[in-house]
Design an enzyme around this catalytic site. Structure first.
Site, PDB file in Angstrom:
ATOM      1  N   ASP A 224      -8.911  -0.413   2.935  1.00  0.00           N
ATOM      2  CA  ASP A 224      -8.817  -1.053   4.249  1.00  0.00           C
ATOM      3  C   ASP A 224      -9.615  -0.304   5.323  1.00  0.00           C
ATOM      4  O   ASP A 224     -10.472  -0.907   5.976  1.00  0.00           O
ATOM      5  CB  ASP A 224      -7.345  -1.240   4.654  1.00  0.00           C
ATOM      6  CG  ASP A 224      -6.575  -2.076   3.624  1.00  0.00           C
ATOM      7  OD1 ASP A 224      -7.212  -2.656   2.730  1.00  0.00           O
ATOM      8  OD2 ASP A 224      -5.344  -2.144   3.720  1.00  0.00           O
TER       9      ASP A 224
ATOM     10  N   GLY B 225       0.639  -8.937   9.487  1.00  0.00           N
ATOM     11  CA  GLY B 225       1.311  -9.470   8.299  1.00  0.00           C
ATOM     12  C   GLY B 225       0.569 -10.630   7.656  1.00  0.00           C
ATOM     13  O   GLY B 225       1.094 -11.295   6.783  1.00  0.00           O
TER      14      GLY B 225
ATOM     15  N   SER C  67      -4.401  -5.512   9.604  1.00  0.00           N
ATOM     16  CA  SER C  67      -4.367  -5.251  11.044  1.00  0.00           C
ATOM     17  C   SER C  67      -3.973  -3.797  11.326  1.00  0.00           C
ATOM     18  O   SER C  67      -4.429  -3.213  12.315  1.00  0.00           O
ATOM     19  CB  SER C  67      -3.405  -6.208  11.741  1.00  0.00           C
ATOM     20  OG  SER C  67      -2.130  -6.106  11.153  1.00  0.00           O
TER      21      SER C  67
HETATM   22  C1  GLA Z   1      -2.844  -2.230   0.489  1.00  0.00           C
HETATM   23  C2  GLA Z   1      -3.439  -0.825   0.578  1.00  0.00           C
HETATM   24  C3  GLA Z   1      -4.814  -0.756  -0.085  1.00  0.00           C
HETATM   25  C4  GLA Z   1      -4.814  -1.359  -1.470  1.00  0.00           C
HETATM   26  C5  GLA Z   1      -4.124  -2.726  -1.443  1.00  0.00           C
HETATM   27  C6  GLA Z   1      -3.972  -3.295  -2.822  1.00  0.00           C
HETATM   28  O1  GLA Z   1      -3.576  -3.108   1.296  1.00  0.00           O
HETATM   29  O2  GLA Z   1      -3.552  -0.425   1.927  1.00  0.00           O
HETATM   30  O3  GLA Z   1      -5.257   0.586  -0.120  1.00  0.00           O
HETATM   31  O4  GLA Z   1      -4.215  -0.506  -2.398  1.00  0.00           O
HETATM   32  O5  GLA Z   1      -2.835  -2.674  -0.846  1.00  0.00           O
HETATM   33  O6  GLA Z   1      -5.218  -3.523  -3.368  1.00  0.00           O
END
Ligand code: GLA
Length: 413
Positions: free
Chosen positions: A183, A133, A138
């Site tokens: 991510d 968070g 993570s």
């Molecule tokens: C989350 C999602 C990403 C991206 C961000 C906003 O972290 O996992 O794919 O869309 O929000 O940029």
């Protein structure tokens, strides 16, 4: 094997040792492999990934380590050192998402199973120095580490992009969050000292070195328990799609907001859709443009010019995309008045978590004291300060089971 081919001995990270020790303590056996996956930051490019635009994330020096050993039956047993909790199930009947940490592992297992990849039961233990968070992705680190560990445990190597996809599928299909690629991509493709400038449509990427000799990357966590819910996230996505649908009536070639420009938004969208849809689309189009200009600033190592764009991104996320919150806005406003902070903005999906700040290193502690105190006066508690370095992406090690302290280098991805 000649000595040239002999795997290099690897020094263990404290986190890897901890994962192996937890594994021993839980399952009274040695793990076979340890996968390590980093958290990520994102310099610019928020909510652009699922609009097929650009992002600029980087892996950081906070990691999650996961120890695994395959079993000969169908049992799956997990231990989370961060939660000090166990979970047990069977590979034959993965339950629906429970809204708890086992989901991220089960989601990857489900995506492997749906793809027909080899799987059997396994034991797994993990721990991290990535606070959940805190906006460092993570969950992607856990998914990527699981995917990597499963490929090692069941002997089916996958290429990097497949690993990214299985991690993303866990979110999209199993957890029902229609998240983009940023991510898991950063977690796997990260490179020490560099940001990854990624085109989310073509998946072409470029490493952009970030010279932090004179600057520190400071993450300021709000500690707010409020986070972006999957409903709010998925809703933003639908609003962007509604904008694309309206634009296509005039410009059939527009397949996503990536294909739109400012003129289209102002002259062909604004009067055709509710203000809210117009605002969402305007932010995404401007953010994609900002990314391209900012990447140039980074190529010139102009962190001051780059930082100005971060403030502009924050304004867009707060006013147009409406994913900020009072705590994040307050922190960015404080940053704007600190001459030692060259750029700041909320980072990640939104509604809580953290801001990312580029701060002149020699003034870092003064800045933290002032911001900490103002934040405490406003919200009653100190924010959470963390500095980080840009690090390499995920890797995998094989454990020499005769002596746990002696791990063999399995090969960095
Ligand atoms: C989350 C999602 C990403 C991206 C961000 C906003 O972290 O996992 O794919 O869309 O929000 O940029």
């Amino acid at each position: 094997m000649t000595s040239a081919q002999e795997p290099k001995a690897l020094r263990l990270l404290p986190n890897q040792i901890a994962a192996a020790e937890h594994f021993y303590a839980c399952f009274q056996a040695s793990p076979a492999f340890i996968a390590t996956a980093p958290g990520r930051i994102n310099f610019l490019g928020e909510h652009t990934d699922y609009n097929q635009g650009f992002v600029l994330p980087a892996a950081i020096d906070r990691t999650l380590s996961l120890a695994i050993a395959p079993r000969t039956d169908d049992s799956i047993r997990y231990f989370s050192a961060d939660f000090n909790e166990r979970w047990t199930g069977s590979i034959a009947s993965i339950p629906p998402a429970l809204r708890q940490w086992p989901d991220y592992i089960n989601g990857v297992v489900a995506s492997f199973r749906n793809a027909g990849l080899p799987l059997a039961g396994f034991d797994l233990a993990f721990g991290s120095d990535l606070s959940m968070g805190a906006g460092m992705a993570s969950s992607a680190a856990l998914e990527v580490a699981t995917a990597l560990a499963l490929t090692a445990a069941f002997g089916k190597p996958l290429d990097k992009l497949d690993l990214v996809r299985y991690a993303q599928l866990a979110e999209n299909k199993y957890l029902g969050v229609k998240s983009g690629i940023t991510d898991p991509f950063a977690c796997i493709f990260g490179k020490a000292g560099n940001a990854v400038f990624l085109d989310c449509r073509s998946l072409k990427y470029e490493y952009l070195p970030v010279d932090l000799t004179a600057f520190a990357l400071l993450l300021i966590g709000t500690g707010s328990t409020q986070t972006l819910t999957e409903e709010a996230y998925n809703l933003r996505r639908e609003q962007c799609e509604a904008g694309v649908k309206a634009l296509r009536k005039v410009y059939p070639q527009v397949k996503s907001l990536r294909d739109a420009n400012r003129a289209m938004i102002e002259y062909s969208l604004k009067d055709r859709v509710p203000d809210l849809i117009y605002h969402r689309c305007k932010y995404v189009v401007e953010e994609n443009l900002r990314l391209q200009v900012s990447a140039d600033a980074l190529r010139r190592q102009d962190l001051v010019g780059f930082g100005k764009k971060m403030f502009a991104t924050h304004a867009g996320l707060s006013k147009l995309y409406e994913v900020s919150c009072r705590e994040l806005d307050f922190l960015v406003e404080l940053a704007r008045h600190e001459h030692a902070i060259v750029g700041a903005r909320m980072m990640g999906g939104g509604f809580g978590a953290a801001t990312i700040n580029i701060v002149r290193k020699n003034l870092l502690s003064d800045v933290m004291n002032r911001i900490g105190e103002s934040y405490r006066q406003e919200f009653g508690s100190l924010p959470n300060f963390q500095t980080c370095q840009l690090a390499d992406g995920a890797d995998l090690s094989a454990v020499d089971q005769t002596n746990l302290g002696e791990m063999r280098y399995f090969g960095k991805l």
